[in-house]
Design a protein around this motif. Structure first.
Motif, PDB file in Angstrom:
ATOM      1  N   TYR A  53     -13.755  33.000 -24.924  1.00  0.00           N
ATOM      2  CA  TYR A  53     -12.970  32.329 -25.885  1.00  0.00           C
ATOM      3  C   TYR A  53     -12.763  30.683 -25.252  1.00  0.00           C
ATOM      4  CZ  TYR A  53     -11.654  36.647 -28.342  1.00  0.00           C
ATOM      5  OH  TYR A  53     -11.628  37.613 -29.308  1.00  0.00           O
ATOM      6  N   GLU A  54     -12.525  30.908 -23.605  1.00  0.00           N
ATOM      7  CA  GLU A  54     -12.246  29.701 -23.081  1.00  0.00           C
ATOM      8  C   GLU A  54     -13.622  28.804 -23.371  1.00  0.00           C
ATOM      9  OE1 GLU A  54     -10.789  28.208 -18.758  1.00  0.00           O
ATOM     10  OE2 GLU A  54     -12.052  29.717 -18.673  1.00  0.00           O
ATOM     11  N   THR A 130     -11.290  16.275 -16.491  1.00  0.00           N
ATOM     12  CA  THR A 130     -12.393  16.806 -16.801  1.00  0.00           C
ATOM     13  C   THR A 130     -12.435  17.417 -18.182  1.00  0.00           C
ATOM     14  OG1 THR A 130     -11.840  19.089 -16.004  1.00  0.00           O
ATOM     15  CG2 THR A 130     -12.957  17.616 -14.556  1.00  0.00           C
ATOM     16  N   GLY A 131     -11.471  17.063 -18.946  1.00  0.00           N
ATOM     17  CA  GLY A 131     -11.216  17.451 -20.178  1.00  0.00           C
ATOM     18  C   GLY A 131     -11.058  19.150 -20.574  1.00  0.00           C
ATOM     19  N   GLY A 132     -10.294  19.514 -19.644  1.00  0.00           N
ATOM     20  CA  GLY A 132      -9.884  20.953 -19.699  1.00  0.00           C
ATOM     21  C   GLY A 132      -9.073  21.130 -20.974  1.00  0.00           C
ATOM     22  N   MET A 133      -9.141  22.203 -21.574  1.00  0.00           N
ATOM     23  CA  MET A 133      -8.122  22.359 -22.999  1.00  0.00           C
ATOM     24  C   MET A 133      -7.393  23.669 -22.333  1.00  0.00           C
ATOM     25  SD  MET A 133      -9.282  20.253 -25.004  1.00  0.00           S
ATOM     26  CE  MET A 133      -9.070  21.033 -26.570  1.00  0.00           C
ATOM     27  N   VAL A 134      -7.713  24.669 -21.731  1.00  0.00           N
ATOM     28  CA  VAL A 134      -6.917  25.807 -21.570  1.00  0.00           C
ATOM     29  C   VAL A 134      -6.115  25.866 -20.363  1.00  0.00           C
ATOM     30  CG1 VAL A 134      -6.947  28.274 -21.663  1.00  0.00           C
ATOM     31  CG2 VAL A 134      -8.847  27.117 -22.752  1.00  0.00           C
ATOM     32  N   ASN A 135      -4.967  24.977 -20.528  1.00  0.00           N
ATOM     33  CA  ASN A 135      -4.020  24.742 -19.461  1.00  0.00           C
ATOM     34  C   ASN A 135      -2.646  24.622 -20.121  1.00  0.00           C
ATOM     35  OD1 ASN A 135      -2.189  22.971 -17.510  1.00  0.00           O
ATOM     36  ND2 ASN A 135      -3.899  23.303 -16.295  1.00  0.00           N
ATOM     37  N   LEU A 136      -1.485  25.484 -19.378  1.00  0.00           N
ATOM     38  CA  LEU A 136      -0.278  25.381 -20.367  1.00  0.00           C
ATOM     39  C   LEU A 136       0.418  24.063 -20.212  1.00  0.00           C
ATOM     40  CD1 LEU A 136       2.129  27.151 -21.518  1.00  0.00           C
ATOM     41  CD2 LEU A 136       3.018  27.422 -19.217  1.00  0.00           C
ATOM     42  N   ALA A 137       0.406  23.249 -19.018  1.00  0.00           N
ATOM     43  CA  ALA A 137       0.836  21.766 -19.007  1.00  0.00           C
ATOM     44  C   ALA A 137       0.164  20.927 -20.141  1.00  0.00           C
ATOM     45  CB  ALA A 137       0.745  21.445 -17.729  1.00  0.00           C
TER      46      ALA A 137
END
Length: 194
Positions: A53-54, A130-137
């Motif tokens: 999913y990530e 880096t364009g990460g999407m799956v991070n709470l903050a």
């Protein structure tokens, strides 16, 4: 996916990583009861699904809403596969009604969430670059359209409320738990900082 085939169907590995997973699975089966080994395999498969999913979410141009981000992040925490191993360290296996108790399942979820969300605080700047999407903050930043420091403050509040809920729920259920149940929850608590 090779990992799911190994954990669910007992397929032989095709890669070195698959061979390592198959060896770990064999060791878990040797050292745990069949029920504990099955719980380990189940939570490990959920972890693999979370990684898939990530990967999909990272390639999607539509930002994740915070609820979906939290769900994926919980799957990829990598904490829950350790819970059956904590149980296996106890002198007795937990009774099915104890392991399936709604409060016990909630405690498992809370410990995994707190552990992974704390790590999100430390990786937020790197993941933002880096364009990460799956991070709470980062999910809070997108949802509230705020600065990263403000989003981190919101994430800290969520983490603190999660830890408080874990502590309160454990305090409520502890008198009902067997000694093995107490040891199991103490193993979960090891993932939640004081």
């Amino acid at each position: 996916c090779e990992s799911v085939g190994i954990l669910r169907d007992g397929q032989p590995p095709d890669t070195l990583l698959g061979a390592a997973l198959a060896d770990l699975h064999r060791q878990v089966q040797e050292r745990c009861t069949p029920a504990q080994a099955e719980r380990w395999a189940w939570t490990s498969r959920e972890y693999v699904h979370g990684l898939l999913y990530e990967a999909v979410s990272q390639t999607d141009s539509v930002p994740l809403e915070s609820g979906l981000c939290r769900s994926i992040r919980s799957l990829i925490a990598g904490v829950e596969p350790f819970h059956p191993l904590c149980e296996a360290q106890q002198p007795f296996e937990l009774a099915p009604e104890e392991i399936r108790h709604p409060a016990m399942r909630r405690l498992a979820r809370l410990s995994a969430d707190a552990a992974v969300w704390i790590a999100d605080l430390f990786s937020a700047v790197k993941e933002q670059r880096t364009g990460g999407m799956v991070n709470l903050a980062l999910a809070y930043q997108r949802a509230h359209r705020c600065s990263l420091p403000t989003a981190i403050t919101l994430a800290i509040r969520r983490i603190n409320s999660t830890i408080s809920e874990f502590e309160e729920l454990y305090g409520e259920i502890r008198p009902e738990l067997s000694p093995a149940g107490v040891g199991y929850v103490e193993g979960m608590a090891g993932w939640v900082p004081d």
